[in-house]
Design a protein around this motif. Structure first.
Motif, mmCIF file in Angstrom:
data_model
loop_
_atom_site.group_PDB
_atom_site.id
_atom_site.type_symbol
_atom_site.label_atom_id
_atom_site.label_comp_id
_atom_site.label_asym_id
_atom_site.label_seq_id
_atom_site.Cartn_x
_atom_site.Cartn_y
_atom_site.Cartn_z
ATOM 1 N N PHE A 33 0.796 -1.297 0.095
ATOM 2 C CA PHE A 33 -0.030 0.095 -0.059
ATOM 3 C C PHE A 33 0.908 1.201 -0.152
ATOM 4 C CE2 PHE A 33 -3.293 -2.839 2.088
ATOM 5 C CZ PHE A 33 -4.141 -2.699 0.968
ATOM 6 N N GLN A 34 0.364 2.434 -0.586
ATOM 7 C CA GLN A 34 1.028 3.702 -0.066
ATOM 8 C C GLN A 34 0.138 4.682 0.183
ATOM 9 O OE1 GLN A 34 1.358 6.637 -3.441
ATOM 10 N NE2 GLN A 34 1.210 7.487 -1.436
ATOM 11 N N VAL A 35 0.633 5.251 1.175
ATOM 12 C CA VAL A 35 -0.078 6.427 1.972
ATOM 13 C C VAL A 35 0.869 7.586 1.836
ATOM 14 C CG1 VAL A 35 -1.670 4.889 3.292
ATOM 15 C CG2 VAL A 35 0.421 5.702 4.315
ATOM 16 N N ASN A 36 0.329 8.716 2.480
ATOM 17 C CA ASN A 36 1.171 9.962 2.396
ATOM 18 C C ASN A 36 1.604 10.506 3.720
ATOM 19 O OD1 ASN A 36 1.893 12.193 0.456
ATOM 20 N ND2 ASN A 36 0.933 13.474 1.770
ATOM 21 N N SER A 37 0.864 9.985 4.710
ATOM 22 C CA SER A 37 1.034 10.513 6.249
ATOM 23 C C SER A 37 1.256 9.583 7.215
ATOM 24 C CB SER A 37 0.156 11.610 6.257
ATOM 25 O OG SER A 37 -0.978 11.082 6.582
ATOM 26 N N VAL A 38 1.721 9.946 8.355
ATOM 27 C CA VAL A 38 1.774 9.062 9.550
ATOM 28 C C VAL A 38 0.052 8.792 9.930
ATOM 29 C CG1 VAL A 38 1.930 10.822 11.330
ATOM 30 C CG2 VAL A 38 2.588 8.691 11.815
ATOM 31 N N GLU A 39 -0.903 9.868 9.960
ATOM 32 C CA GLU A 39 -2.258 9.754 10.220
ATOM 33 C C GLU A 39 -2.776 8.605 9.324
ATOM 34 O OE1 GLU A 39 -0.663 13.553 11.445
ATOM 35 O OE2 GLU A 39 -0.692 12.589 9.390
ATOM 36 N N GLU A 40 -2.578 8.662 7.884
ATOM 37 C CA GLU A 40 -3.157 7.703 7.179
ATOM 38 C C GLU A 40 -2.422 6.147 7.373
ATOM 39 O OE1 GLU A 40 -4.042 10.352 3.175
ATOM 40 O OE2 GLU A 40 -2.040 9.095 3.227
ATOM 41 N N LEU A 41 -1.356 6.224 7.921
ATOM 42 C CA LEU A 41 -0.557 5.000 8.151
ATOM 43 C C LEU A 41 -1.165 4.474 9.564
ATOM 44 C CD1 LEU A 41 1.632 2.911 7.782
ATOM 45 C CD2 LEU A 41 3.163 4.150 9.120
ATOM 46 N N ILE A 42 -1.481 5.221 10.446
ATOM 47 C CA ILE A 42 -2.236 4.802 11.662
ATOM 48 C C ILE A 42 -3.611 4.089 11.293
ATOM 49 C CG2 ILE A 42 -3.302 5.631 13.727
ATOM 50 C CD1 ILE A 42 -0.924 7.642 13.977
ATOM 51 N N SER A 48 -4.402 -3.530 8.322
ATOM 52 C CA SER A 48 -3.638 -4.200 7.431
ATOM 53 C C SER A 48 -2.024 -3.941 8.113
ATOM 54 C CB SER A 48 -3.623 -3.627 6.086
ATOM 55 O OG SER A 48 -2.697 -4.202 5.404
ATOM 56 N N LYS A 49 -1.337 -5.154 8.192
ATOM 57 C CA LYS A 49 0.144 -4.953 8.391
ATOM 58 C C LYS A 49 0.878 -4.949 7.221
ATOM 59 C CE LYS A 49 -0.685 -4.873 12.899
ATOM 60 N NZ LYS A 49 -0.717 -3.561 13.151
ATOM 61 N N LYS A 50 0.111 -4.903 5.911
ATOM 62 C CA LYS A 50 0.859 -5.135 4.518
ATOM 63 C C LYS A 50 2.145 -4.101 4.476
ATOM 64 C CE LYS A 50 -1.362 -6.642 1.278
ATOM 65 N NZ LYS A 50 -0.792 -7.766 0.603
ATOM 66 N N LYS A 51 3.096 -4.527 3.826
ATOM 67 C CA LYS A 51 4.243 -3.358 3.778
ATOM 68 C C LYS A 51 3.739 -2.080 3.184
ATOM 69 C CE LYS A 51 8.991 -4.814 3.468
ATOM 70 N NZ LYS A 51 10.190 -5.102 2.911
ATOM 71 N N ILE A 67 7.987 4.606 12.554
ATOM 72 C CA ILE A 67 8.930 3.718 12.403
ATOM 73 C C ILE A 67 8.311 2.579 13.128
ATOM 74 C CG2 ILE A 67 11.296 2.826 12.909
ATOM 75 C CD1 ILE A 67 12.510 5.611 12.296
ATOM 76 N N LYS A 68 7.629 2.802 14.356
ATOM 77 C CA LYS A 68 7.369 1.724 15.057
ATOM 78 C C LYS A 68 6.174 1.014 14.558
ATOM 79 C CE LYS A 68 8.283 2.898 19.905
ATOM 80 N NZ LYS A 68 7.686 3.245 21.229
ATOM 81 N N LEU A 69 5.242 1.817 13.622
ATOM 82 C CA LEU A 69 4.206 1.188 13.131
ATOM 83 C C LEU A 69 4.574 0.349 11.869
ATOM 84 C CD1 LEU A 69 1.833 4.335 12.947
ATOM 85 C CD2 LEU A 69 1.420 2.239 13.964
ATOM 86 N N GLY A 70 5.793 0.410 11.418
ATOM 87 C CA GLY A 70 6.507 -0.311 10.206
ATOM 88 C C GLY A 70 5.904 0.106 8.858
ATOM 89 N N CYS A 71 6.982 0.633 8.295
ATOM 90 C CA CYS A 71 6.532 1.078 6.814
ATOM 91 C C CYS A 71 7.923 1.401 6.089
ATOM 92 C CB CYS A 71 5.897 2.868 7.059
ATOM 93 S SG CYS A 71 6.933 3.827 7.791
#
Length: 169
Positions: A33-42, A48-51, A67-71
């Motif tokens: 997946f591709q997101v733009n921000s930490v908020e979107e990653l959260i 999902s735990k997908k890369k 970094i703790k969220l993994g990306c």
């Protein structure tokens, strides 16, 4: 094509369609997946735990959480790279990064003249792994005049050749 990887871009609330709703649909069809921000990653990490690639700039105060969220983080400067390395070392992880390269778009990314310094810094960093160098191609779909697109492709190839000189694959 066999071996081709798919990145599902779900930034901006999946362009208004609902980030996590679309992510659930695409989970088994995409490699990343591709997101733009930490908020979107959260938000994405709730389902999902997908890369996941994070293409936007992450502020220093948000790096630890991100970094703790993994990306796979985009790096926009040497100082940011050093901060990422420090945090990853403290966490005992190898942080994957991506380098935006400006192939005559003029919007973001390192110029060819800056790339060598960045690659040297990555080589010195114990907790950093270069995942990819990417470029945004402008006007690539102009089938009547491919000259600018070819110029961009040639510049991008120079960036990849430089990375190979530093033993990056």
């Amino acid at each position: 094509k066999k071996g081709t990887k798919i990145i599902a871009v779900i930034k901006g609330n999946a362009y208004g369609h609902g980030q996590n709703e679309i992510a659930k649909i695409l989970e088994s069809y995409t490699n990343y997946f591709q997101v733009n921000s930490v908020e979107e990653l959260i938000l994405l990490r709730k389902i999902s735990k997908k890369k996941t690639f994070v293409l936007g700039y992450i502020q220093k105060e948000d790096l630890l959480k991100t970094i703790k969220l993994g990306c796979i983080l985009a790096v926009f400067g040497i100082e940011q790279l050093k901060n990422i390395n420090k945090i990853a070392e403290k966490l005992g992880v190898i942080q994957e990064i991506q380098i935006p390269f400006d192939a005559f778009l003029g919007r973001e990314g390192f110029l060819l003249s800056e790339l060598e310094e960045v690659l040297k810094e990555i080589k010195k960093s114990k907790a950093i792994k270069l995942f990819r160098i990417y470029a945004h191609f402008a006007n690539i779909e102009d089938t009547l005049d491919f000259s600018h697109a070819q110029k961009q492709i040639n510049e991008y190839k120079k960036a990849l050749d430089l990375a190979k000189k530093f033993s990056f694959k």
